[in-house]
Design a protein around this motif. Structure first.
Motif, PDB file in Angstrom:
ATOM      1  N   SER A 168      -7.521   4.064   9.395  1.00  0.00           N
ATOM      2  CA  SER A 168      -7.247   3.672  10.775  1.00  0.00           C
ATOM      3  C   SER A 168      -8.118   2.475  11.110  1.00  0.00           C
ATOM      4  CB  SER A 168      -7.554   4.823  11.736  1.00  0.00           C
ATOM      5  OG  SER A 168      -8.914   5.170  11.683  1.00  0.00           O
ATOM      6  N   THR A 224      -5.911  -3.880  10.411  1.00  0.00           N
ATOM      7  CA  THR A 224      -4.786  -3.882   9.481  1.00  0.00           C
ATOM      8  C   THR A 224      -5.215  -3.424   8.094  1.00  0.00           C
ATOM      9  OG1 THR A 224      -5.206  -6.200   9.040  1.00  0.00           O
ATOM     10  CG2 THR A 224      -3.564  -5.675  10.704  1.00  0.00           C
ATOM     11  N   PHE A 225      -4.238  -2.928   7.338  1.00  0.00           N
ATOM     12  CA  PHE A 225      -4.478  -2.252   6.064  1.00  0.00           C
ATOM     13  C   PHE A 225      -4.454  -3.237   4.896  1.00  0.00           C
ATOM     14  CE2 PHE A 225      -5.099   1.516   3.871  1.00  0.00           C
ATOM     15  CZ  PHE A 225      -4.133   1.809   2.926  1.00  0.00           C
ATOM     16  N   TRP A 247      -4.464  -5.031  -2.280  1.00  0.00           N
ATOM     17  CA  TRP A 247      -3.846  -4.744  -0.998  1.00  0.00           C
ATOM     18  C   TRP A 247      -2.338  -4.661  -1.104  1.00  0.00           C
ATOM     19  CZ3 TRP A 247      -0.220  -7.677   1.462  1.00  0.00           C
ATOM     20  CH2 TRP A 247      -0.064  -8.978   1.020  1.00  0.00           C
ATOM     21  N   ARG A 269      -0.344   3.137  -3.056  1.00  0.00           N
ATOM     22  CA  ARG A 269      -0.549   3.013  -1.623  1.00  0.00           C
ATOM     23  C   ARG A 269       0.771   2.795  -0.919  1.00  0.00           C
ATOM     24  NH1 ARG A 269      -4.659  -1.627  -0.908  1.00  0.00           N
ATOM     25  NH2 ARG A 269      -4.218  -1.370   1.336  1.00  0.00           N
ATOM     26  N   ASN A 312       1.596   0.945   2.451  1.00  0.00           N
ATOM     27  CA  ASN A 312       1.016   0.155   3.531  1.00  0.00           C
ATOM     28  C   ASN A 312       1.677   0.426   4.871  1.00  0.00           C
ATOM     29  OD1 ASN A 312      -0.805  -0.911   1.738  1.00  0.00           O
ATOM     30  ND2 ASN A 312       0.271  -2.867   1.500  1.00  0.00           N
ATOM     31  N   ASN A 336      -0.376   3.211   6.074  1.00  0.00           N
ATOM     32  CA  ASN A 336      -1.832   3.010   6.003  1.00  0.00           C
ATOM     33  C   ASN A 336      -2.501   4.095   5.168  1.00  0.00           C
ATOM     34  OD1 ASN A 336      -1.431   0.844   7.662  1.00  0.00           O
ATOM     35  ND2 ASN A 336      -2.845   1.499   9.257  1.00  0.00           N
ATOM     36  N   THR A 337      -1.904   4.416   4.040  1.00  0.00           N
ATOM     37  CA  THR A 337      -2.396   5.522   3.225  1.00  0.00           C
ATOM     38  C   THR A 337      -2.426   5.131   1.748  1.00  0.00           C
ATOM     39  OG1 THR A 337      -1.503   7.140   4.793  1.00  0.00           O
ATOM     40  CG2 THR A 337      -2.068   7.944   2.604  1.00  0.00           C
ATOM     41  N   LYS A 371     -12.973   1.041   0.943  1.00  0.00           N
ATOM     42  CA  LYS A 371     -12.264  -0.232   1.076  1.00  0.00           C
ATOM     43  C   LYS A 371     -13.177  -1.404   0.731  1.00  0.00           C
ATOM     44  CE  LYS A 371     -11.834  -2.600   4.830  1.00  0.00           C
ATOM     45  NZ  LYS A 371     -13.007  -3.494   4.777  1.00  0.00           N
TER      46      LYS A 371
END
Length: 124
Positions: free
Chosen positions: A25, A28-29, A52, A71, A73, A76-77, A97
Motif C-alpha cells: 500500500s 505506486t507499485f 517492477w 507479481r 501490479n 499491488n501484490t 521493496k
C-alpha cells in the motif's frame, strides 16, 4: 510511505507447497521487490527478486527450480510459490521493496521497506 504485509505462511510437510503473498500500500507499485528469509540463529538471506515489470527475476541457488516469484501490479501484490518444500526452508519469510528506479538486488541493505514477516515451517 509504503506498507508491506505478508501472508500465506504456515506448517507444511516436506514435499508440500505454499504460496506467500505480499500486499503493498502507499505510493505506486512501480518498484522492484524481493523475498528474503531468516532462520533462527542465521542471517537474513536472499530468496528471490523481481523487477517492477515482472520481466526480470532472480533466485537463490537453494530455491531455483522449486520457487517461483511473480507479481500482479493491478493488485499491488507480489507472490512466492514454493513447491517441493524441504525442512531447511523453515524460516520467517520477509518481502521487501527496492527504492524507486532501482534494479533488482540480492542484498538486504539494498531494500528500503520491509514487511513484518510470515513464518514457514516445513516438517520432515
Amino acid at each position: 510511505q509504503v506498507q508491506l504485509v505478508e501472508s500465506g505462511g504456515g506448517l507444511v510437510q516436506a514435499g508440500g507447497s505454499l504460496r506467500l503473498s505480499c500486499a503493498a500500500s502507499g505510493r505506486t507499485f512501480n518498484y522492484a521487490m524481493g523475498w528474503f528469509r531468516q532462520a533462527p540463529g542465521k542471517e537474513r538471506e536472499f530468496v528471490a527478486a523481481i523487477s517492477w515489470s515482472g520481466s526480470i527475476t532472480n533466485y537463490a541457488d537453494s530455491v531455483k527450480g522449486r520457487f517461483t516469484i511473480s507479481r500482479d501490479n493491478a493488485k499491488n501484490t507480489m507472490y512466492l510459490q514454493m513447491n517441493s518444500l524441504k525442512p531447511e526452508d523453515t524460516a520467517v519469510y520477509y518481502c521487501a521493496k527496492r527504492p524507486w528506479g532501482s534494479e533488482i538486488g540480492v542484498h538486504p541493505r539494498e531494500y528500503d521497506y520491509w514487511g513484518q514477516g510470515t513464518q514457514v515451517t516445513v516438517s520432515s
